[in-house]
Scaffold this motif. Structure first.
Motif, PDB file in Angstrom:
ATOM      1  N   VAL A 100       0.833  -1.204   0.000  1.00 14.30           N
ATOM      2  CA  VAL A 100       0.000   0.000   0.000  1.00 14.30           C
ATOM      3  C   VAL A 100       0.872   1.260   0.000  1.00 14.30           C
ATOM      4  O   VAL A 100       0.485   2.286  -0.574  1.00 14.30           O
ATOM      5  N   ASN A 101       2.063   1.188   0.595  1.00 16.42           N
ATOM      6  CA  ASN A 101       2.941   2.353   0.572  1.00 16.42           C
ATOM      7  C   ASN A 101       3.576   2.555  -0.800  1.00 16.42           C
ATOM      8  O   ASN A 101       3.802   3.686  -1.228  1.00 16.42           O
ATOM      9  N   ALA A 161      -2.271   1.300  -9.084  1.00 12.44           N
ATOM     10  CA  ALA A 161      -1.024   0.784  -8.534  1.00 12.44           C
ATOM     11  C   ALA A 161      -1.255  -0.489  -7.728  1.00 12.44           C
ATOM     12  O   ALA A 161      -0.454  -1.431  -7.782  1.00 12.44           O
ATOM     13  N   LEU A 162      -2.342  -0.532  -6.976  1.00  9.53           N
ATOM     14  CA  LEU A 162      -2.647  -1.733  -6.199  1.00  9.53           C
ATOM     15  C   LEU A 162      -2.923  -2.920  -7.119  1.00  9.53           C
ATOM     16  O   LEU A 162      -2.473  -4.034  -6.858  1.00  9.53           O
ATOM     17  N   ARG A 163      -3.642  -2.668  -8.206  1.00 14.65           N
ATOM     18  CA  ARG A 163      -3.960  -3.756  -9.136  1.00 14.65           C
ATOM     19  C   ARG A 163      -2.700  -4.272  -9.835  1.00 14.65           C
ATOM     20  O   ARG A 163      -2.520  -5.474 -10.022  1.00 14.65           O
ATOM     21  N   ASN A 167      -0.292  -9.518  -6.522  1.00 13.27           N
ATOM     22  CA  ASN A 167      -0.088 -10.855  -7.105  1.00 13.27           C
ATOM     23  C   ASN A 167      -1.093 -11.843  -6.520  1.00 13.27           C
ATOM     24  O   ASN A 167      -0.824 -13.031  -6.395  1.00 13.27           O
ATOM     25  N   GLY A 168      -2.243 -11.319  -6.165  1.00 11.11           N
ATOM     26  CA  GLY A 168      -3.277 -12.128  -5.543  1.00 11.11           C
ATOM     27  C   GLY A 168      -3.379 -11.914  -4.056  1.00 11.11           C
ATOM     28  O   GLY A 168      -4.353 -12.335  -3.421  1.00 11.11           O
ATOM     29  N   LEU A 169      -2.390 -11.230  -3.474  1.00 10.15           N
ATOM     30  CA  LEU A 169      -2.365 -11.026  -2.025  1.00 10.15           C
ATOM     31  C   LEU A 169      -3.565 -10.214  -1.558  1.00 10.15           C
ATOM     32  O   LEU A 169      -4.246 -10.586  -0.604  1.00 10.15           O
ATOM     33  N   ILE A 170      -3.844  -9.092  -2.237  1.00  8.32           N
ATOM     34  CA  ILE A 170      -4.893  -8.193  -1.767  1.00  8.32           C
ATOM     35  C   ILE A 170      -6.247  -8.887  -1.759  1.00  8.32           C
ATOM     36  O   ILE A 170      -6.979  -8.854  -0.757  1.00  8.32           O
ATOM     37  N   GLN A 186      -8.696   1.211  -1.323  1.00 10.16           N
ATOM     38  CA  GLN A 186      -8.205   2.258  -2.228  1.00 10.16           C
ATOM     39  C   GLN A 186      -8.442   3.642  -1.632  1.00 10.16           C
ATOM     40  O   GLN A 186      -7.538   4.496  -1.613  1.00 10.16           O
ATOM     41  N   ALA A 187      -9.646   3.882  -1.111  1.00 11.44           N
ATOM     42  CA  ALA A 187      -9.972   5.179  -0.518  1.00 11.44           C
ATOM     43  C   ALA A 187      -9.162   5.425   0.749  1.00 11.44           C
ATOM     44  O   ALA A 187      -8.690   6.552   0.993  1.00 11.44           O
ATOM     45  N   ASP A 188      -8.981   4.390   1.550  1.00 10.64           N
ATOM     46  CA  ASP A 188      -8.226   4.525   2.789  1.00 10.64           C
ATOM     47  C   ASP A 188      -6.777   4.907   2.500  1.00 10.64           C
ATOM     48  O   ASP A 188      -6.217   5.805   3.143  1.00 10.64           O
ATOM     49  N   VAL A 189      -6.165   4.248   1.523  1.00  7.20           N
ATOM     50  CA  VAL A 189      -4.770   4.546   1.168  1.00  7.20           C
ATOM     51  C   VAL A 189      -4.664   5.969   0.617  1.00  7.20           C
ATOM     52  O   VAL A 189      -3.731   6.709   0.967  1.00  7.20           O
ATOM     53  N   ALA A 190      -5.595   6.385  -0.227  1.00  6.64           N
ATOM     54  CA  ALA A 190      -5.545   7.727  -0.806  1.00  6.64           C
ATOM     55  C   ALA A 190      -5.660   8.799   0.271  1.00  6.64           C
ATOM     56  O   ALA A 190      -4.916   9.791   0.258  1.00  6.64           O
ATOM     57  N   ARG A 191      -6.568   8.606   1.218  1.00 10.77           N
ATOM     58  CA  ARG A 191      -6.742   9.581   2.303  1.00 10.77           C
ATOM     59  C   ARG A 191      -5.493   9.665   3.179  1.00 10.77           C
ATOM     60  O   ARG A 191      -5.020  10.757   3.519  1.00 10.77           O
TER      61      ARG A 191
END
Length: 228
Positions: A100-101, A161-163, A167-170, A186-191
């Motif tokens: 996520v970072n 970026a997450l997609r 590699n299947g982890l998320i 996605q929203a949590d990471v962006a905020r």
């Protein structure tokens, strides 16, 4: 890849908005510069320095102030044990944290030009109070002025970026966890990334205020050097 690195270098150094090109305003510092210029300059330089660090693959993860933490739905010992059983490793949370970072860093290049443009065009009604304010007064003003602009700019990039990095982890993690889906992550990471950007800018602002002479900028030295 070279094109991406060139773009990141441009955004991180703020070459699209050179400090010396900022417009002058009327308030008596001489040379056509005033207190508004000082605020724009300190914000521009602070942003340049912050993005220079954050716009690297490890920029957010290595920065204690800017690091994006996992959502609460993915924290705690119970979910950690469940993830370990489901995915067969005790390092899942560390892998997800790094992922996520990395996504935050990849998406941050969309925030940089918006920040620079906002600094260049925003209305500064009371420059005196911002000059005399606390260590992060100008950054706090910038954050209020921009509202959710950084979050909105980063949201699509975080998802992409997450997609790409996943590699299947998320998906496997989200299937194990409850109360959060991909869009929620996605929203949590962006905020959180947006908040981290402001904290990083504020840290640089505070450093400049404490030692304006180190910038070599006569306007910053002339304005903030008098306050020490």
């Amino acid at each position: 890849m070279d094109q991406l690195l060139s773009r990141r270098t441009l955004l991180a150094t703020g070459l699209a908005v050179p400090i010396l090109a900022l417009p002058g305003c009327a308030s008596g510092l001489g040379g056509g510069f005033g207190l508004e210029d000082a605020i724009r300059r300190i914000l521009t330089l602070s942003s340049q320095r912050a993005f220079a660090q954050l716009l690297t693959d490890e920029g957010f993860f290595q920065d204690e102030l800017a690091r994006v933490q996992l959502p609460s739905q993915l924290g705690g010992s119970a979910i950690t044990r469940a993830l370990t059983v489901a995915l067969g490793t005790s390092a899942v949370q560390d892998r997800l944290l790094r992922l996520v970072n990395h996504a935050a860093a990849d998406a941050a290049d969309a925030a940089a030009p918006i920040v620079y443009d906002s600094i260049r065009t925003m209305t500064i009604a009371d420059a005196v109070s911002l000059v005399r304010g606390g260590p992060t007064a100008a950054t706090d003003f910038l954050q209020r002025s921009m509202g959710d602009a950084i979050v909105d700019a980063m949201f699509p990039g975080v998802g992409n970026a997450l997609r790409i990095a996943d590699n299947g982890l998320i998906n496997r993690v989200l299937q194990t966890a409850t109360g959060i889906d991909f869009t929620g992550l996605q929203a949590d990471v962006a905020r959180k990334a947006a908040s981290g950007i402001y904290r990083a800018i504020g840290r640089e602002e505070a450093a400049i205020r404490s030692n304006p002479q180190a910038t070599g900028d006569p306007v910053l030295i002339g304005v903030f050097g008098l306050l020490r």
